[in-house]
Design a protein around this motif. Structure first.
Motif, PDB file in Angstrom:
ATOM      1  N   THR A 143       0.848  -1.190   0.000  1.00  5.63           N
ATOM      2  CA  THR A 143       0.000   0.000   0.000  1.00  5.63           C
ATOM      3  C   THR A 143       0.882   1.238   0.000  1.00  5.63           C
ATOM      4  OG1 THR A 143      -1.706  -1.190   1.223  1.00  5.63           O
ATOM      5  CG2 THR A 143      -1.843   1.201   1.231  1.00  5.63           C
ATOM      6  N   THR A 144       0.559   2.189  -0.875  1.00  2.00           N
ATOM      7  CA  THR A 144       1.346   3.403  -0.993  1.00  2.00           C
ATOM      8  C   THR A 144       0.431   4.583  -1.326  1.00  2.00           C
ATOM      9  OG1 THR A 144       3.302   4.377  -2.035  1.00  2.00           O
ATOM     10  CG2 THR A 144       1.873   3.065  -3.441  1.00  2.00           C
ATOM     11  N   THR A 145       0.953   5.767  -1.194  1.00  2.00           N
ATOM     12  CA  THR A 145       0.191   6.970  -1.547  1.00  2.00           C
ATOM     13  C   THR A 145       0.448   7.312  -3.014  1.00  2.00           C
ATOM     14  OG1 THR A 145       1.985   8.465  -0.955  1.00  2.00           O
ATOM     15  CG2 THR A 145       0.407   7.885   0.798  1.00  2.00           C
ATOM     16  N   PRO A 146      -0.441   8.065  -3.631  1.00  3.08           N
ATOM     17  CA  PRO A 146      -0.197   8.484  -5.015  1.00  3.08           C
ATOM     18  C   PRO A 146       1.110   9.271  -5.173  1.00  3.08           C
ATOM     19  CG  PRO A 146      -2.491   8.819  -4.469  1.00  3.08           C
ATOM     20  CD  PRO A 146      -1.784   8.436  -3.190  1.00  3.08           C
ATOM     21  N   ALA A 147       1.428  10.124  -4.225  1.00  3.26           N
ATOM     22  CA  ALA A 147       2.661  10.924  -4.312  1.00  3.26           C
ATOM     23  C   ALA A 147       3.904  10.037  -4.252  1.00  3.26           C
ATOM     24  CB  ALA A 147       2.703  11.968  -3.196  1.00  3.26           C
ATOM     25  N   ALA A 148       3.914   9.083  -3.357  1.00  2.00           N
ATOM     26  CA  ALA A 148       5.073   8.191  -3.236  1.00  2.00           C
ATOM     27  C   ALA A 148       5.233   7.324  -4.484  1.00  2.00           C
ATOM     28  CB  ALA A 148       4.939   7.326  -1.993  1.00  2.00           C
ATOM     29  N   LEU A 149       4.134   6.830  -5.016  1.00  2.00           N
ATOM     30  CA  LEU A 149       4.203   6.023  -6.229  1.00  2.00           C
ATOM     31  C   LEU A 149       4.669   6.870  -7.415  1.00  2.00           C
ATOM     32  CD1 LEU A 149       3.804   3.299  -7.569  1.00  2.00           C
ATOM     33  CD2 LEU A 149       1.386   3.889  -7.887  1.00  2.00           C
ATOM     34  N   ALA A 150       4.175   8.091  -7.531  1.00  2.00           N
ATOM     35  CA  ALA A 150       4.606   8.986  -8.604  1.00  2.00           C
ATOM     36  C   ALA A 150       6.104   9.263  -8.512  1.00  2.00           C
ATOM     37  CB  ALA A 150       3.824  10.284  -8.556  1.00  2.00           C
ATOM     38  N   HIS A 151       6.605   9.457  -7.294  1.00  2.00           N
ATOM     39  CA  HIS A 151       8.038   9.712  -7.089  1.00  2.00           C
ATOM     40  C   HIS A 151       8.865   8.496  -7.522  1.00  2.00           C
ATOM     41  CE1 HIS A 151      11.526  11.610  -5.244  1.00  2.00           C
ATOM     42  NE2 HIS A 151      11.804  10.433  -4.703  1.00  2.00           N
ATOM     43  N   LEU A 152       8.420   7.307  -7.135  1.00  2.00           N
ATOM     44  CA  LEU A 152       9.123   6.088  -7.518  1.00  2.00           C
ATOM     45  C   LEU A 152       9.147   5.935  -9.035  1.00  2.00           C
ATOM     46  CD1 LEU A 152      10.435   3.312  -6.932  1.00  2.00           C
ATOM     47  CD2 LEU A 152       8.116   2.383  -6.829  1.00  2.00           C
ATOM     48  N   LEU A 153       7.997   6.119  -9.677  1.00  2.00           N
ATOM     49  CA  LEU A 153       7.938   5.972 -11.127  1.00  2.00           C
ATOM     50  C   LEU A 153       8.793   7.017 -11.843  1.00  2.00           C
ATOM     51  CD1 LEU A 153       4.163   5.119 -11.537  1.00  2.00           C
ATOM     52  CD2 LEU A 153       6.124   3.556 -11.639  1.00  2.00           C
ATOM     53  N   ALA A 154       8.824   8.235 -11.346  1.00  2.00           N
ATOM     54  CA  ALA A 154       9.672   9.273 -11.931  1.00  2.00           C
ATOM     55  C   ALA A 154      11.144   8.904 -11.808  1.00  2.00           C
ATOM     56  CB  ALA A 154       9.407  10.621 -11.261  1.00  2.00           C
ATOM     57  N   ASP A 155      11.536   8.381 -10.646  1.00  2.00           N
ATOM     58  CA  ASP A 155      12.924   7.951 -10.458  1.00  2.00           C
ATOM     59  C   ASP A 155      13.283   6.803 -11.390  1.00  2.00           C
ATOM     60  OD1 ASP A 155      13.393   9.870  -8.568  1.00  2.00           O
ATOM     61  OD2 ASP A 155      13.428   8.503  -6.851  1.00  2.00           O
ATOM     62  N   ILE A 156      12.342   5.876 -11.581  1.00  2.00           N
ATOM     63  CA  ILE A 156      12.597   4.757 -12.496  1.00  2.00           C
ATOM     64  C   ILE A 156      12.762   5.278 -13.919  1.00  2.00           C
ATOM     65  CG2 ILE A 156      11.548   2.716 -13.556  1.00  2.00           C
ATOM     66  CD1 ILE A 156      10.300   2.144 -10.747  1.00  2.00           C
ATOM     67  N   ARG A 157      11.869   6.167 -14.339  1.00  2.00           N
ATOM     68  CA  ARG A 157      11.956   6.730 -15.692  1.00  2.00           C
ATOM     69  C   ARG A 157      13.266   7.489 -15.899  1.00  2.00           C
ATOM     70  NH1 ARG A 157       6.665   8.748 -14.604  1.00  2.00           N
ATOM     71  NH2 ARG A 157       5.196   7.137 -15.166  1.00  2.00           N
ATOM     72  N   ASN A 158      13.701   8.197 -14.877  1.00  2.00           N
ATOM     73  CA  ASN A 158      14.923   9.000 -14.960  1.00  2.00           C
ATOM     74  C   ASN A 158      16.169   8.214 -14.600  1.00  2.00           C
ATOM     75  OD1 ASN A 158      13.496  11.327 -15.712  1.00  2.00           O
ATOM     76  ND2 ASN A 158      13.026  11.771 -13.567  1.00  2.00           N
ATOM     77  N   ASN A 159      15.975   6.952 -14.192  1.00  2.00           N
ATOM     78  CA  ASN A 159      17.084   6.093 -13.801  1.00  2.00           C
ATOM     79  C   ASN A 159      17.936   6.711 -12.705  1.00  2.00           C
ATOM     80  OD1 ASN A 159      18.538   3.708 -13.906  1.00  2.00           O
ATOM     81  ND2 ASN A 159      19.969   4.484 -15.428  1.00  2.00           N
ATOM     82  N   THR A 160      17.270   7.308 -11.713  1.00  2.00           N
ATOM     83  CA  THR A 160      17.960   7.898 -10.579  1.00  2.00           C
ATOM     84  C   THR A 160      17.560   7.195  -9.305  1.00  2.00           C
ATOM     85  OG1 THR A 160      16.234   9.568 -10.291  1.00  2.00           O
ATOM     86  CG2 THR A 160      18.112  10.168 -11.653  1.00  2.00           C
ATOM     87  N   PRO A 161      18.477   7.035  -8.369  1.00  2.00           N
ATOM     88  CA  PRO A 161      18.125   6.390  -7.099  1.00  2.00           C
ATOM     89  C   PRO A 161      17.284   7.339  -6.231  1.00  2.00           C
ATOM     90  CG  PRO A 161      20.415   7.060  -7.079  1.00  2.00           C
ATOM     91  CD  PRO A 161      19.885   7.344  -8.461  1.00  2.00           C
ATOM     92  N   SER A 162      16.382   6.750  -5.442  1.00  2.00           N
ATOM     93  CA  SER A 162      15.558   7.553  -4.534  1.00  2.00           C
ATOM     94  C   SER A 162      16.341   7.964  -3.326  1.00  2.00           C
ATOM     95  CB  SER A 162      14.353   6.755  -4.079  1.00  2.00           C
ATOM     96  OG  SER A 162      13.507   6.525  -5.170  1.00  2.00           O
TER      97      SER A 162
END
Length: 63
Positions: free
Chosen positions: A44-63
């Motif tokens: 379970t996650t929040t929309p903001a946290a999931l958006a941050h994870l997906l953005a990091d994956i797209r940008n290939n940057t570590p969180s």
């Protein structure tokens, strides 16, 4: 824990009925994810946290 809800299967899972799928459902404040082969284990996650994870994956940057 109940696993009821309107679970949606990932389009990347293909058309088969196999148990190799990522599924997603949401409430007003959260997203819930599970693997179809282990439906009682739910992340379970929040929309903001999931958006941050997906953005990091797209940008290939570590969180």
């Amino acid at each position: 824990m109940t696993t009821s809800g309107n679970w949606q299967k990932s389009s990347f899972s293909g058309g088969s009925d196999g148990n190799n799928c990522l599924e997603l459902t949401s409430t007003t404040a959260t997203f819930r994810l599970r693997e179809s082969d282990s439906p009682t284990t739910i992340l379970t996650t929040t929309p903001a946290a999931l958006a941050h994870l997906l953005a990091d994956i797209r940008n290939n940057t570590p969180s």
